[in-house]
Design an enzyme around this catalytic site. Structure first.
Site, PDB file in Angstrom:
ATOM      1  N   LYS A   1      15.471 -32.524  55.322  1.00  0.00           N
ATOM      2  CA  LYS A   1      15.779 -31.941  54.009  1.00  0.00           C
ATOM      3  C   LYS A   1      16.805 -32.772  53.259  1.00  0.00           C
ATOM      4  O   LYS A   1      16.709 -32.948  52.048  1.00  0.00           O
ATOM      5  CB  LYS A   1      16.273 -30.498  54.168  1.00  0.00           C
ATOM      6  CG  LYS A   1      15.140 -29.540  54.506  1.00  0.00           C
ATOM      7  CD  LYS A   1      15.531 -28.092  54.319  1.00  0.00           C
ATOM      8  CE  LYS A   1      14.306 -27.218  54.606  1.00  0.00           C
ATOM      9  NZ  LYS A   1      14.642 -25.802  54.695  1.00  0.00           N
TER      10      LYS A   1
ATOM     11  N   LYS B   1       2.835 -29.806  58.859  1.00  0.00           N
ATOM     12  CA  LYS B   1       2.801 -28.358  59.040  1.00  0.00           C
ATOM     13  C   LYS B   1       2.596 -27.677  57.699  1.00  0.00           C
ATOM     14  O   LYS B   1       3.054 -28.166  56.661  1.00  0.00           O
ATOM     15  CB  LYS B   1       4.094 -27.953  59.763  1.00  0.00           C
ATOM     16  CG  LYS B   1       4.932 -26.875  59.168  1.00  0.00           C
ATOM     17  CD  LYS B   1       6.249 -26.720  59.888  1.00  0.00           C
ATOM     18  CE  LYS B   1       7.364 -26.398  58.901  1.00  0.00           C
ATOM     19  NZ  LYS B   1       7.490 -25.043  58.459  1.00  0.00           N
TER      20      LYS B   1
ATOM     21  N   LYS C   1       5.572 -23.916  52.427  1.00  0.00           N
ATOM     22  CA  LYS C   1       5.668 -23.543  51.010  1.00  0.00           C
ATOM     23  C   LYS C   1       5.980 -24.750  50.134  1.00  0.00           C
ATOM     24  O   LYS C   1       5.618 -24.774  48.969  1.00  0.00           O
ATOM     25  CB  LYS C   1       6.792 -22.516  50.830  1.00  0.00           C
ATOM     26  CG  LYS C   1       6.359 -21.091  51.029  1.00  0.00           C
ATOM     27  CD  LYS C   1       7.556 -20.171  51.169  1.00  0.00           C
ATOM     28  CE  LYS C   1       8.004 -20.115  52.606  1.00  0.00           C
ATOM     29  NZ  LYS C   1       9.086 -19.198  52.898  1.00  0.00           N
TER      30      LYS C   1
HETATM   31  P1  ADP Z   1       8.288 -22.739  55.018  1.00  0.00           P
HETATM   32  O1  ADP Z   1       8.345 -23.940  55.931  1.00  0.00           O
HETATM   33  O2  ADP Z   1       6.932 -22.484  54.513  1.00  0.00           O
HETATM   34  O3  ADP Z   1       9.328 -22.791  53.936  1.00  0.00           O
HETATM   35  P2  ADP Z   1      10.069 -20.905  56.401  1.00  0.00           P
HETATM   36  O4  ADP Z   1      11.007 -22.026  56.697  1.00  0.00           O
HETATM   37  O5  ADP Z   1      10.521 -19.859  55.448  1.00  0.00           O
HETATM   38  O6  ADP Z   1       8.648 -21.492  55.938  1.00  0.00           O
HETATM   39  O7  ADP Z   1       9.683 -20.227  57.803  1.00  0.00           O
HETATM   40  C1  ADP Z   1       9.680 -18.861  58.104  1.00  0.00           C
HETATM   41  C2  ADP Z   1       9.168 -18.672  59.523  1.00  0.00           C
HETATM   42  O8  ADP Z   1       7.798 -19.070  59.588  1.00  0.00           O
HETATM   43  C3  ADP Z   1       9.905 -19.508  60.585  1.00  0.00           C
HETATM   44  O9  ADP Z   1       9.971 -18.779  61.799  1.00  0.00           O
HETATM   45  C4  ADP Z   1       9.014 -20.704  60.756  1.00  0.00           C
HETATM   46  O10 ADP Z   1       9.143 -21.308  62.027  1.00  0.00           O
HETATM   47  C5  ADP Z   1       7.637 -20.092  60.576  1.00  0.00           C
HETATM   48  N1  ADP Z   1       6.685 -21.071  60.038  1.00  0.00           N
HETATM   49  C6  ADP Z   1       6.767 -21.708  58.851  1.00  0.00           C
HETATM   50  N2  ADP Z   1       5.730 -22.546  58.672  1.00  0.00           N
HETATM   51  C7  ADP Z   1       4.978 -22.437  59.789  1.00  0.00           C
HETATM   52  C8  ADP Z   1       3.764 -23.048  60.221  1.00  0.00           C
HETATM   53  N3  ADP Z   1       3.129 -23.925  59.450  1.00  0.00           N
HETATM   54  N4  ADP Z   1       3.262 -22.702  61.419  1.00  0.00           N
HETATM   55  C9  ADP Z   1       3.891 -21.805  62.220  1.00  0.00           C
HETATM   56  N5  ADP Z   1       5.046 -21.199  61.860  1.00  0.00           N
HETATM   57  C10 ADP Z   1       5.587 -21.488  60.675  1.00  0.00           C
END
Ligand code: ADP
Ligand code: TRP
Length: 326
Positions: free
Chosen positions: A115, A194, A197
């Protein structure tokens, strides 16, 4: 007998996608419904301030995620659901933990490095995992349902717990990350990354309309072959679709491979789109209904905050005493 404790947080940064659902929320709901855990799940609004955001959008983002969590099955009758900033002990314990966390440990965090490279760096981004450790310790959690991108943060929480316990006496439980069968859902348009968002093109959101789901799945990146076979190294796109479909349909991957033997990717993708659509239809409906009454959603989370505050304040008092504050 005292139940084990499950804790997790989710950032209010946009609409939930199926990666969030399959990697974290579904696991959190399953632990809740097993009846074997006392669960504390919260919206980590303070963590979300480390990213880029507009103040006037934050309230809506909190509501979105709160409604998404309820629609996905988190149940205020079974779990304590709340908003992190409503429980000041999180920030207070975060400070104490800041004073014992080595800079070197934080500098190694891959999420931070990633980040800090991509956006304007800030101190909050650096100490983010320390606040996360505080989130976990306040409730004596032993399990933390998260996607595998959070493993390093949970591991750091264990290190911080050991350090604190070693210096001030047994105070914190060492937590463990727990995973679903899909701890890393990959992006549809780039199966090497992965689903996130921050790359919305490759995401299916939990309330995407059926035609949007269809469009995204049909254009998902797959390899140039034609065999529906699970092979994450050589066929990451197809393998990702197989994992998603298996998790949502309850069918084994092998069963799906057999079902599509000798068939084209197009046919397989139509099936995948249908499975996703059917699974999320009731969640989408519940979420829309909840968002028609935002005050009610906020009230549910406010009630949870009152419960969480009582427990967190007690733990914080124990910590203050251990470190010698009067
Ligand atoms: P993003 O990466 O979309 O911003 P967050 O950081 O808000 O998502 O993650 C919220 C939860 O969802 C965390 O526990 C994270 O490990 C899980 N998570 C986010 N993206 C994935 C993914 N692609 N596969 C599995 N788990 C995920
Ligand atoms: N760091 C997690 C994420 O980015 C969110 C989070 C904050 C969390 N506090 C937590 C997860 C406590 C589990 C437990 O997704």
């Amino acid at each position: 007998m005292q139940k084990q404790i499950s804790v997790s947080g989710i950032q209010p940064t946009g609409t939930l996608h199926i990666g969030n659902y399959l990697g974290m929320l579904k696991g959190a709901v399953d632990l809740q419904n097993s009846g074997q855990y006392d669960c504390f799940y919260f919206i980590v609004d303070l963590h979300s301030l480390t990213g880029e955001f507009k103040a006037e959008e934050k309230r809506q983002q909190i509501l979105e995620v709160a409604a998404g969590c309820l629609a996905a099955g988190l149940d205020p009758k079974q779990s304590t659901l709340f908003i992190q900033s409503h429980v000041p002990a999180h920030t207070e314990l975060g400070w104490i933990l800041n004073t014992i966390t080595p800079m070197g440990e934080l500098s190694r965090m891959t999420q931070y490095k990633d980040k800090a490279d991509r956006m304007e760096n800030n101190v909050g981004l650096f100490t983010y995992p320390v606040l996360m450790a505080a989130d976990i310790f306040l409730y004596n959690a032993s399990v933390v349902p998260v996607g595998d991108d959070q493993d390093q943060h949970v591991e750091l929480a264990r290190t911080i717990a050991r350090k604190f316990n070693g210096r001030f006496g047994q105070t914190f439980v060492e937590p463990k990350a727990v995973h679903t069968t899909t701890p890393r859902v990959m992006s549809l348009d780039n199966p090497e990354r992965k689903m996130s968002k921050s790359l919305p093109a490759g995401c299916i959101f939990i309330d995407d309309a059926p035609e949007v789901i269809k469009k995204k799945v049909m254009s998902a990146v797959t390899d140039s072959g034609s065999e529906v076979k699970y092979d994450p190294t050589n066929k990451p796109g197809v393998s990702n679709l197989l994992e998603i479909t298996s998790a949502l349909s309850g069918k084994e991957i092998l069963e799906l491979e057999i079902l599509f033997t000798g068939k084209q990717y197009g046919e397989f993708k139509s099936y995948v789109a249908q499975v996703i659509t059917d699974y999320f239809a009731p969640i989408r409906e519940r979420k829309a209904k909840l968002l028609k009454n935002p005050e009610k959603v906020l009230k549910i989370f406010a009630a949870g905050s009152a419960k969480a505050n009582k427990i967190a304040e007690k733990k914080l008092a124990e910590v203050y005493e251990k470190v010698g504050l009067i």
